[in-house]
Design a protein around this motif. Sequence first.
Motif, PDB file in Angstrom:
ATOM      1  N   UNK A   5       1.002  -0.946  -0.401  1.00 23.09           N
ATOM      2  CA  UNK A   5      -0.067  -0.226  -0.281  1.00 23.09           C
ATOM      3  C   UNK A   5       1.002   1.177   0.447  1.00 23.09           C
ATOM      4  N   UNK A   6       2.272   1.866   0.358  1.00 15.11           N
ATOM      5  CA  UNK A   6       2.663   2.255   0.899  1.00 15.11           C
ATOM      6  C   UNK A   6       3.040   2.165  -0.797  1.00 15.11           C
ATOM      7  N   UNK A   7       3.721   1.332  -1.474  1.00 15.54           N
ATOM      8  CA  UNK A   7       4.319   1.440  -2.896  1.00 15.54           C
ATOM      9  C   UNK A   7       3.175   2.306  -3.633  1.00 15.54           C
ATOM     10  N   UNK A   8       2.259   1.879  -3.668  1.00 14.76           N
ATOM     11  CA  UNK A   8       1.103   2.739  -3.827  1.00 14.76           C
ATOM     12  C   UNK A   8       1.100   3.691  -3.923  1.00 14.76           C
ATOM     13  N   UNK A  14       3.994  10.289  -7.127  1.00 11.49           N
ATOM     14  CA  UNK A  14       4.771  10.944  -8.256  1.00 11.49           C
ATOM     15  C   UNK A  14       3.633  11.245  -9.343  1.00 11.49           C
ATOM     16  N   UNK A  15       2.814  10.498  -9.564  1.00 15.76           N
ATOM     17  CA  UNK A  15       1.392  11.138 -10.466  1.00 15.76           C
ATOM     18  C   UNK A  15       0.827  12.226 -10.270  1.00 15.76           C
ATOM     19  N   UNK A  16       0.256  12.630  -8.900  1.00 15.74           N
ATOM     20  CA  UNK A  16       0.092  14.032  -8.771  1.00 15.74           C
ATOM     21  C   UNK A  16       1.486  15.064  -8.787  1.00 15.74           C
ATOM     22  N   UNK A  17       2.268  14.338  -8.798  1.00 14.00           N
ATOM     23  CA  UNK A  17       3.276  16.236  -8.541  1.00 14.00           C
ATOM     24  C   UNK A  17       3.077  16.336 -10.512  1.00 14.00           C
ATOM     25  N   UNK A  73       2.914   2.571 -14.954  1.00 13.15           N
ATOM     26  CA  UNK A  73       2.633   1.146 -14.521  1.00 13.15           C
ATOM     27  C   UNK A  73       3.815   0.372 -14.230  1.00 13.15           C
ATOM     28  N   UNK A  74       4.683   0.100 -15.504  1.00 16.72           N
ATOM     29  CA  UNK A  74       5.536  -0.094 -14.698  1.00 16.72           C
ATOM     30  C   UNK A  74       6.723  -0.009 -13.682  1.00 16.72           C
ATOM     31  N   UNK A  75       6.108   1.219 -13.097  1.00  8.92           N
ATOM     32  CA  UNK A  75       7.423   1.478 -12.757  1.00  8.92           C
ATOM     33  C   UNK A  75       6.307   0.933 -11.310  1.00  8.92           C
ATOM     34  N   UNK A  80       5.891  -3.032  -6.502  1.00  8.70           N
ATOM     35  CA  UNK A  80       5.464  -4.277  -5.585  1.00  8.70           C
ATOM     36  C   UNK A  80       6.216  -4.850  -4.853  1.00  8.70           C
ATOM     37  N   UNK A  81       6.736  -5.425  -6.456  1.00  5.60           N
ATOM     38  CA  UNK A  81       7.656  -6.471  -6.533  1.00  5.60           C
ATOM     39  C   UNK A  81       9.163  -6.831  -5.807  1.00  5.60           C
ATOM     40  N   UNK A  82       9.818  -4.798  -5.686  1.00  4.82           N
ATOM     41  CA  UNK A  82      11.076  -5.023  -4.781  1.00  4.82           C
ATOM     42  C   UNK A  82       9.745  -5.264  -3.787  1.00  4.82           C
ATOM     43  N   UNK A  83       8.920  -4.768  -2.861  1.00  6.16           N
ATOM     44  CA  UNK A  83       7.970  -5.001  -1.384  1.00  6.16           C
ATOM     45  C   UNK A  83       8.024  -7.104  -1.251  1.00  6.16           C
TER      46      UNK A  83
END
Length: 84
Positions: A5-8, A14-17, A73-75, A80-83
Amino acid sequence: MTRIQLAWMECLTDMMQQEARFLAALSTAGEQIGKCYETHGTDPQKMQECYEEIAREVADQHMQRLKQVSNLPHEFRRCIWEEL
C-alpha cells in the motif's frame, strides 16, 4: 500488505506531482498569453508567433506528462515486486 500500500501511495504521489507540474505550466502559459496580448495586441504576426511559442511549450509539457504516465504502471509493478 502495508508495504504494498505504501508503494502504491508513493506512485500515486508521483503522479499527482506530475499533474501539479502540468497545471503550473498551463497557468504560466495563461500568463504568457495575457502578456502577449498586452504587448502585441495590435500586431497579428507577433501574436501568432507568441501563441505558437506558448503552444510548443504546453505541448512539450504534455508530452513529458504522457511519458511519465506511460511509465507509471511499470514503475508501480517494480515497486510492488521490490516489496514482495
